[in-house]
Scaffold this motif. Sequence first.
Motif, PDB file in Angstrom:
ATOM      1  N   VAL B   7       1.177  -1.677  13.086  1.00  0.00           N
ATOM      2  CA  VAL B   7       0.231  -2.378  12.208  1.00  0.00           C
ATOM      3  C   VAL B   7      -0.642  -1.379  11.453  1.00  0.00           C
ATOM      4  O   VAL B   7      -0.821  -1.473  10.241  1.00  0.00           O
ATOM      5  CB  VAL B   7      -0.648  -3.344  13.036  1.00  0.00           C
ATOM      6  N   HIS B   8      -1.197  -0.438  12.187  1.00  0.00           N
ATOM      7  CA  HIS B   8      -2.050   0.562  11.539  1.00  0.00           C
ATOM      8  C   HIS B   8      -1.252   1.394  10.556  1.00  0.00           C
ATOM      9  O   HIS B   8      -1.711   1.708   9.464  1.00  0.00           O
ATOM     10  CB  HIS B   8      -2.706   1.455  12.597  1.00  0.00           C
ATOM     11  N   ALA B   9      -0.032   1.710  10.982  1.00  0.00           N
ATOM     12  CA  ALA B   9       0.824   2.498  10.103  1.00  0.00           C
ATOM     13  C   ALA B   9       1.128   1.714   8.830  1.00  0.00           C
ATOM     14  O   ALA B   9       1.138   2.257   7.726  1.00  0.00           O
ATOM     15  CB  ALA B   9       2.122   2.859  10.820  1.00  0.00           C
ATOM     16  N   ARG B  10       1.337   0.410   8.973  1.00  0.00           N
ATOM     17  CA  ARG B  10       1.678  -0.401   7.801  1.00  0.00           C
ATOM     18  C   ARG B  10       0.518  -0.453   6.815  1.00  0.00           C
ATOM     19  O   ARG B  10       0.713  -0.427   5.606  1.00  0.00           O
ATOM     20  CB  ARG B  10       2.051  -1.829   8.254  1.00  0.00           C
ATOM     21  N   LEU B  11      -0.685  -0.530   7.376  1.00  0.00           N
ATOM     22  CA  LEU B  11      -1.845  -0.587   6.493  1.00  0.00           C
ATOM     23  C   LEU B  11      -1.933   0.668   5.640  1.00  0.00           C
ATOM     24  O   LEU B  11      -2.289   0.624   4.468  1.00  0.00           O
ATOM     25  CB  LEU B  11      -3.135  -0.761   7.313  1.00  0.00           C
ATOM     26  N   ALA B  12      -1.586   1.776   6.278  1.00  0.00           N
ATOM     27  CA  ALA B  12      -1.669   3.045   5.565  1.00  0.00           C
ATOM     28  C   ALA B  12      -0.513   3.241   4.582  1.00  0.00           C
ATOM     29  O   ALA B  12      -0.550   4.126   3.734  1.00  0.00           O
ATOM     30  CB  ALA B  12      -1.700   4.201   6.569  1.00  0.00           C
ATOM     31  N   GLY B  13       0.500   2.410   4.721  1.00  0.00           N
ATOM     32  CA  GLY B  13       1.679   2.576   3.869  1.00  0.00           C
ATOM     33  C   GLY B  13       1.478   1.995   2.481  1.00  0.00           C
ATOM     34  O   GLY B  13       0.375   1.594   2.109  1.00  0.00           O
ATOM     35  N   GLY B  14       2.545   1.948   1.727  1.00  0.00           N
ATOM     36  CA  GLY B  14       2.460   1.476   0.353  1.00  0.00           C
ATOM     37  C   GLY B  14       2.562  -0.040   0.275  1.00  0.00           C
ATOM     38  O   GLY B  14       2.873  -0.711   1.260  1.00  0.00           O
ATOM     39  N   PRO B  15       2.295  -0.588  -0.899  1.00  0.00           N
ATOM     40  CA  PRO B  15       2.409  -2.033  -1.064  1.00  0.00           C
ATOM     41  C   PRO B  15       3.867  -2.480  -0.945  1.00  0.00           C
ATOM     42  O   PRO B  15       4.780  -1.693  -1.139  1.00  0.00           O
ATOM     43  CB  PRO B  15       1.901  -2.278  -2.484  1.00  0.00           C
ATOM     44  N   GLY B  16       4.040  -3.731  -0.619  1.00  0.00           N
ATOM     45  CA  GLY B  16       5.407  -4.227  -0.546  1.00  0.00           C
ATOM     46  C   GLY B  16       5.456  -5.478   0.300  1.00  0.00           C
ATOM     47  O   GLY B  16       4.616  -5.683   1.166  1.00  0.00           O
TER      48      GLY B  16
END
Lengths: 493, 253
Positions: B7-16
């Motif tokens: 989840v935290h990693a996803r927040l830091a990732g790009g939009p999509g």
Amino acid sequence: MWLRRQGCLRPAGCGVEELRRRRREREAALRKARREQQLISKRLLRDDAPEEGEGGCVAVILGQAEIQQFLQLAQRGTEEKERGRALVSLRRGLQHPETQQTFIWLEGSMRTLVGLLTSNQALLQLEAARCLHELSHSEQSAVAEACLPATSYLLTYLSGHSSDFIELCLYTLGNLIVESEAVRRQLLPQGIVPALAACVQSPHVTVLEALGYALSQLLQAKEAPEKIIPSVLGSTLPQHMLQLLQPGPKLNFGVAVEFAWCLHYITCSQVNNALLITHGALSTLGLLLLDLAGAVQRTEDAGLELLACPVLRCLSNLLTEAAVGAVGEQMQLRDERVVAALFILLQFFLQKQPSLLPEGLWLLNNLTANSPSFCTSLLSLDLIEPLLQLLPVSNVVSLLVLTVLCNVAEKGPAYCQHLWPGPLLCSLLGTLAFSDTEVVGQSLELLQLLFLYRPEAAQAFLQQSGLQALERHEKEAQLQDRVHALQQTALHS
Amino acid sequence: MQLPPAVHARLAGGPGAAEPLPVERSPKAGAVPFRFTARQVRFPREHEFFEDGDVQRHLYLQDVLTQVAGAPERPRVPEFTCQVAGCCQVFDALEDYEHHYHTLHRNVCSFCKRAFPSGHLLDIHILEWHDSLFQILSERQNMYQCLVEGCTEKFKTSKDRKDHLVRRHLYPADFRFDKPKKNMSPATPRATVQVSAEALGAEGEQVEGDAMEVCSEPAGERHTAGRRIPPTICFGQGASRGFKSTKKRNKHQ
């Protein structure tokens, strides 16, 4: 950027316990007021301690003669500083309700004060404005309404440049706005909305925060949906509000809080949310949500829930607009990071402000209800288990969690495959033991979907004493039919 | 509540957006006696669902407003003087100076030195008082614009405008920033006389003791600066605004 206004004015000699007690009292009073639909009453906005001034100065009760003396000195004194001091003395007196009453009934007093407010002596203007501000704070309608002769000037001064003075005028206006519909019936034709729209371009953060406050008071009025919100939507305010909510180095927390609440009062009134969507409200608020979650991750505990709450509400309400489907790609809220952000906020709420969990889950419902993509995100990000961890919090929360899970399950077998095997079934056996009929009812709905799309789950249910769990509710009128149907399904699986 | 690291990693990732799993509904889902339908929910303003959040909001406001009500502590600086020519005002706090400057020097009419609270009012003043073309045009069309920002109405005379301000916008009849100019031909030569330009408007208004632009400076102290001063002009500075005092002032106040 996330630091909000530091420090609250504390009454002298107040211990922590005393403060907590007062806060609980204030909270109870506010709750009562809201239930009576009186929450906008300014009576409750002022800290109820007129005797405790700041810096050791005490509010004095002034009599008629003294008030007259101070006014005369202010008008005709020889030295500007002396005249200013007279007004300062008057202001201290005006912190007391008795002095306020004496003042407003004294003939010519308001006229004189307005004269000083509009004088070309800057210091006197400022001090007169402070006196007026004190009056606007009053809990008594008559006192606040006595300030009406000054409103056209307060509005005129909003187009000026002196930021402190404008800030003061705005807070004064905000207090008056909340006072009564009669006051607003004067302020609206006097052009308060265009005046605020012009003022919102100010570069000063303090002015913007004050403006947001005044505007939020205006938008909260009972008659706002019919009489105020249409003209606000017709002005340039919506674009500016959204600009001030955009995350980035220029985002100021205090300002953002005010304008987020403004936006909430507009969106929940359902006047013309489509317009807000065309201005990009969904994407701005979505990005702001991401920013908030980031701040939470960095454990910046600066009252973030004060901003999170209205943002969640706006997003939830805006998502229900039919216009959402019609608008272009970038305007819509599709970004999966929103789900990640929302869960980070839910975790934060669980620790700091559990009363906001329902609001966060409401957004989750509106995101997932019609969106296979967001439902897939819940599964791929492994968020089912965290969601289940919220079940014990309260009945309202349980109901919402189960609803979200139903949103996922109803999309079909591909989704239910990820729901079982897993902790879900065990949790459902738990919720079947709840006493709340609605929670149990929603559990039954979810079981039906699960059994329909994942028949093996029904067998497991039987093996885990599911039938006994169901039996408990066989006599409950609202539940019996569904209980019976499930029993049949399980037995035939 | 434990969140998986994804989840935290996803927040830091790009939009999509996630590629959705295939949707396949059975007609039996939510069928009687069941009733579930996935649907978005709206809550109106006064709904009790909002109670907790609203209460928190108002508790916050109470704290903020309590701070605002107190007079700010201003940091003192060594005394300094206003640098505008002719102004000798002294200050020991920057905020006081800021307000002084904006009140008295910012929106000042270069013709008559009168100060206005905003650029908007100054512009209207210059147009109506110092623009001879305005006078000519106003004989043929409505030129007096409403003072309220956002109102586009225009009027034939200053009196009509005032009536509009009072009736439509609920302004006070003695609004201090709407004093009508005395109707005199600018070409009429006149000895420099003390003139209360607005005290006697074209419509013969009474002199108000506390009218803003009442001039009380005797002619001798007039600040001529070598220019020919049109007789309808009254120098705003030094006027006793709002009261009957006849104190003479030399400074820009």
